[in-house]
Design a protein around this motif. Structure first.
Motif, PDB file in Angstrom:
ATOM      1  N   GLU A  17       0.833  -1.189   0.000  1.00  0.00           N
ATOM      2  CA  GLU A  17       0.000   0.000   0.000  1.00  0.00           C
ATOM      3  C   GLU A  17       0.879   1.255   0.000  1.00  0.00           C
ATOM      4  OE1 GLU A  17      -2.658   2.727  -0.208  1.00  0.00           O
ATOM      5  OE2 GLU A  17      -3.228   0.643  -0.403  1.00  0.00           O
ATOM      6  N   PRO A  18       0.851   2.030  -1.094  1.00  0.00           N
ATOM      7  CA  PRO A  18       1.711   3.216  -1.207  1.00  0.00           C
ATOM      8  C   PRO A  18       1.474   4.248  -0.113  1.00  0.00           C
ATOM      9  CG  PRO A  18       0.582   2.772  -3.281  1.00  0.00           C
ATOM     10  CD  PRO A  18       0.062   1.796  -2.284  1.00  0.00           C
ATOM     11  N   LYS A  19       0.242   4.436   0.297  1.00  0.00           N
ATOM     12  CA  LYS A  19      -0.016   5.444   1.330  1.00  0.00           C
ATOM     13  C   LYS A  19       0.581   5.021   2.666  1.00  0.00           C
ATOM     14  CE  LYS A  19      -3.850   7.861  -0.755  1.00  0.00           C
ATOM     15  NZ  LYS A  19      -3.683   7.430  -2.104  1.00  0.00           N
ATOM     16  N   ALA A  20       0.625   3.727   2.930  1.00  0.00           N
ATOM     17  CA  ALA A  20       1.275   3.241   4.152  1.00  0.00           C
ATOM     18  C   ALA A  20       2.773   3.526   4.094  1.00  0.00           C
ATOM     19  CB  ALA A  20       1.021   1.751   4.342  1.00  0.00           C
ATOM     20  N   ILE A  21       3.351   3.374   2.917  1.00  0.00           N
ATOM     21  CA  ILE A  21       4.785   3.642   2.754  1.00  0.00           C
ATOM     22  C   ILE A  21       5.073   5.118   2.955  1.00  0.00           C
ATOM     23  CG2 ILE A  21       6.697   3.654   1.093  1.00  0.00           C
ATOM     24  CD1 ILE A  21       5.384   1.103  -0.125  1.00  0.00           C
ATOM     25  N   THR A  22       4.285   5.981   2.318  1.00  0.00           N
ATOM     26  CA  THR A  22       4.545   7.411   2.472  1.00  0.00           C
ATOM     27  C   THR A  22       4.281   7.868   3.901  1.00  0.00           C
ATOM     28  OG1 THR A  22       2.341   7.968   1.628  1.00  0.00           O
ATOM     29  CG2 THR A  22       4.165   8.009   0.044  1.00  0.00           C
ATOM     30  N   ARG A  23       3.290   7.271   4.557  1.00  0.00           N
ATOM     31  CA  ARG A  23       3.034   7.621   5.964  1.00  0.00           C
ATOM     32  C   ARG A  23       4.228   7.203   6.832  1.00  0.00           C
ATOM     33  NH1 ARG A  23      -2.055   8.438   9.032  1.00  0.00           N
ATOM     34  NH2 ARG A  23      -3.138   8.049   7.081  1.00  0.00           N
ATOM     35  N   TYR A  24       4.752   6.003   6.579  1.00  0.00           N
ATOM     36  CA  TYR A  24       5.925   5.533   7.308  1.00  0.00           C
ATOM     37  C   TYR A  24       7.110   6.485   7.090  1.00  0.00           C
ATOM     38  CZ  TYR A  24      10.245   3.048   8.217  1.00  0.00           C
ATOM     39  OH  TYR A  24      11.509   2.734   8.651  1.00  0.00           O
ATOM     40  N   ASN A  42       7.379  18.683   8.071  1.00  0.00           N
ATOM     41  CA  ASN A  42       6.645  17.613   8.741  1.00  0.00           C
ATOM     42  C   ASN A  42       5.313  17.444   8.019  1.00  0.00           C
ATOM     43  OD1 ASN A  42       5.429  15.780  10.420  1.00  0.00           O
ATOM     44  ND2 ASN A  42       5.439  17.076  12.235  1.00  0.00           N
ATOM     45  N   LEU A  43       5.120  16.309   7.386  1.00  0.00           N
ATOM     46  CA  LEU A  43       3.922  16.058   6.598  1.00  0.00           C
ATOM     47  C   LEU A  43       2.788  15.442   7.398  1.00  0.00           C
ATOM     48  CD1 LEU A  43       5.717  14.671   3.417  1.00  0.00           C
ATOM     49  CD2 LEU A  43       4.789  16.967   3.771  1.00  0.00           C
ATOM     50  N   LEU A  44       3.028  15.198   8.684  1.00  0.00           N
ATOM     51  CA  LEU A  44       2.020  14.613   9.568  1.00  0.00           C
ATOM     52  C   LEU A  44       1.746  15.573  10.716  1.00  0.00           C
ATOM     53  CD1 LEU A  44       3.519  11.028   9.784  1.00  0.00           C
ATOM     54  CD2 LEU A  44       1.484  11.700   8.510  1.00  0.00           C
ATOM     55  N   PRO A  45       0.524  16.090  10.818  1.00  0.00           N
ATOM     56  CA  PRO A  45       0.217  17.001  11.931  1.00  0.00           C
ATOM     57  C   PRO A  45       0.442  16.311  13.274  1.00  0.00           C
ATOM     58  CG  PRO A  45      -1.554  16.992  10.311  1.00  0.00           C
ATOM     59  CD  PRO A  45      -0.612  15.886   9.934  1.00  0.00           C
ATOM     60  N   LYS A  89      -6.030  17.262  14.025  1.00  0.00           N
ATOM     61  CA  LYS A  89      -5.545  17.615  12.686  1.00  0.00           C
ATOM     62  C   LYS A  89      -5.078  16.374  11.927  1.00  0.00           C
ATOM     63  CE  LYS A  89      -4.294  22.320  13.857  1.00  0.00           C
ATOM     64  NZ  LYS A  89      -3.223  23.285  14.076  1.00  0.00           N
ATOM     65  N   ARG A  90      -4.491  15.432  12.642  1.00  0.00           N
ATOM     66  CA  ARG A  90      -4.061  14.189  11.997  1.00  0.00           C
ATOM     67  C   ARG A  90      -5.278  13.389  11.523  1.00  0.00           C
ATOM     68  NH1 ARG A  90       1.045  10.385  13.017  1.00  0.00           N
ATOM     69  NH2 ARG A  90       1.974  12.379  13.453  1.00  0.00           N
ATOM     70  N   ALA A  91      -6.354  13.412  12.306  1.00  0.00           N
ATOM     71  CA  ALA A  91      -7.583  12.721  11.904  1.00  0.00           C
ATOM     72  C   ALA A  91      -8.183  13.380  10.654  1.00  0.00           C
ATOM     73  CB  ALA A  91      -8.595  12.733  13.050  1.00  0.00           C
ATOM     74  N   ILE A  92      -8.143  14.705  10.597  1.00  0.00           N
ATOM     75  CA  ILE A  92      -8.634  15.417   9.415  1.00  0.00           C
ATOM     76  C   ILE A  92      -7.785  15.047   8.201  1.00  0.00           C
ATOM     77  CG2 ILE A  92      -8.882  17.700   8.358  1.00  0.00           C
ATOM     78  CD1 ILE A  92      -9.628  18.716  11.217  1.00  0.00           C
ATOM     79  N   MET A  93      -6.462  14.995   8.387  1.00  0.00           N
ATOM     80  CA  MET A  93      -5.580  14.600   7.294  1.00  0.00           C
ATOM     81  C   MET A  93      -5.924  13.184   6.827  1.00  0.00           C
ATOM     82  SD  MET A  93      -1.554  13.713   7.235  1.00  0.00           S
ATOM     83  CE  MET A  93      -1.981  12.145   7.967  1.00  0.00           C
ATOM     84  N   SER A  94      -6.118  12.279   7.758  1.00  0.00           N
ATOM     85  CA  SER A  94      -6.458  10.890   7.410  1.00  0.00           C
ATOM     86  C   SER A  94      -7.777  10.819   6.650  1.00  0.00           C
ATOM     87  CB  SER A  94      -6.538  10.022   8.666  1.00  0.00           C
ATOM     88  OG  SER A  94      -5.267   9.901   9.242  1.00  0.00           O
ATOM     89  N   LEU A 125      -5.729  20.744   2.400  1.00  0.00           N
ATOM     90  CA  LEU A 125      -6.845  19.866   2.750  1.00  0.00           C
ATOM     91  C   LEU A 125      -6.950  19.601   4.247  1.00  0.00           C
ATOM     92  CD1 LEU A 125      -6.716  17.306  -0.189  1.00  0.00           C
ATOM     93  CD2 LEU A 125      -8.376  19.145   0.172  1.00  0.00           C
ATOM     94  N   ALA A 126      -5.818  19.398   4.912  1.00  0.00           N
ATOM     95  CA  ALA A 126      -5.852  19.061   6.340  1.00  0.00           C
ATOM     96  C   ALA A 126      -5.745  20.287   7.237  1.00  0.00           C
ATOM     97  CB  ALA A 126      -4.740  18.072   6.669  1.00  0.00           C
ATOM     98  N   GLY A 127      -5.664  21.466   6.660  1.00  0.00           N
ATOM     99  CA  GLY A 127      -5.580  22.670   7.479  1.00  0.00           C
ATOM    100  C   GLY A 127      -4.610  23.695   6.926  1.00  0.00           C
ATOM    101  N   GLU A 128      -3.823  24.255   7.812  1.00  0.00           N
ATOM    102  CA  GLU A 128      -2.933  25.361   7.453  1.00  0.00           C
ATOM    103  C   GLU A 128      -1.610  24.914   6.837  1.00  0.00           C
ATOM    104  OE1 GLU A 128      -3.883  28.608   7.635  1.00  0.00           O
ATOM    105  OE2 GLU A 128      -5.817  27.720   8.178  1.00  0.00           O
ATOM    106  N   SER A 129      -1.286  23.642   6.963  1.00  0.00           N
ATOM    107  CA  SER A 129       0.021  23.160   6.516  1.00  0.00           C
ATOM    108  C   SER A 129      -0.105  22.057   5.467  1.00  0.00           C
ATOM    109  CB  SER A 129       0.818  22.591   7.699  1.00  0.00           C
ATOM    110  OG  SER A 129       0.992  23.571   8.679  1.00  0.00           O
ATOM    111  N   PHE A 130       0.854  22.022   4.559  1.00  0.00           N
ATOM    112  CA  PHE A 130       0.977  20.961   3.565  1.00  0.00           C
ATOM    113  C   PHE A 130       1.175  19.640   4.295  1.00  0.00           C
ATOM    114  CE2 PHE A 130       3.708  18.465   0.642  1.00  0.00           C
ATOM    115  CZ  PHE A 130       2.914  18.480  -0.482  1.00  0.00           C
ATOM    116  N   SER A 131       0.432  18.604   3.874  1.00  0.00           N
ATOM    117  CA  SER A 131       0.522  17.307   4.543  1.00  0.00           C
ATOM    118  C   SER A 131       0.473  16.188   3.504  1.00  0.00           C
ATOM    119  CB  SER A 131      -0.639  17.141   5.536  1.00  0.00           C
ATOM    120  OG  SER A 131      -1.854  16.941   4.837  1.00  0.00           O
TER     121      SER A 131
END
Length: 189
Positions: free
Chosen positions: A4-11, A22-25, A30-35, A95-101
């Motif tokens: 799963e590519p999204k799992a790799i990029t999240r890792y 930091n691509l993860l709030p 905010k992390r839930a919104i990103m997800s 999409l997830a708020g004020e920062s690129f994620s």
């Protein structure tokens, strides 16, 4: 084995969160919104974009006919999804708020491919929505993305010269994953 590519990029984003952007709030909300927006990408945006990319880029490259009905149907679906994005991006710059994620990062490659088709209507679907257009332009100007585009353009040039295999199926998706991994790695340098 399917990875799963999204799992790799999240890792990778988690592994290198202290290096570069930091691509993860950090905030759980905010992390839930990103997800949630990553799920919208996976379940709404990406299937539509993938069909359009297949019909408008991959099929012609392979010498196959374009299914004009599928193209039209997916343009209509894309319009509906982009209306939702337009509303969301009127509330925040990303999409997830004020920062690129990661939610934004996962949209970059498909959007880039869509914008590089000969379909003016696709470009208009994106650029006729001011909030979506501003979001796309902000993302396209990120230094890591600019470096990734150079690599993608090289691949496209090889395709045009017929120096890559004609059979492009899941490997096309894999090259997108590689581009995303490279973007994260470069961004974090």
């Amino acid at each position: 084995m399917h990875i799963e590519p999204k799992a790799i990029t999240r890792y990778l984003a988690e592994q290198y969160k202290d290096v570069g952007t930091n691509l993860l709030p950090d905030d759980p909300k905010k992390r839930a919104i990103m997800s949630m927006w990553m799920e919208v990408d996976s379940n709404q945006f990406l299937p539509i974009a993938s069909t359009l990319i297949k019909e408008l880029i991959i099929n012609p490259y392979q010498g196959l006919a374009t299914d004009d009905t599928a193209v039209q149907e997916n343009k209509e679906k894309l319009s509906e999804v982009l209306n939702i994005y337009e509303t969301r991006l009127g509330e925040s710059p990303y999409l997830a708020g004020e920062s690129f994620s990661l939610a934004d990062l996962h949209h970059l490659a498909p959007i880039d491919y869509l914008l590089n088709t000969d379909e003016e209507e696709l470009k208009n679907l994106i650029y006729s929505r001011p909030n979506v257009a501003a979001w796309v332009e902000k993302m396209k100007m990120r230094p890591a993305w600019l470096k990734t585009v150079v690599m993608k353009n090289h691949i496209v040039d090889l395709m045009k010269q017929r120096r890559l295999p004609i059979k492009l199926d899941s490997s096309c998706h894999e090259s997108t994953v590689v581009a995303q991994k490279n973007a994260i790695a470069i961004e974090n340098k």
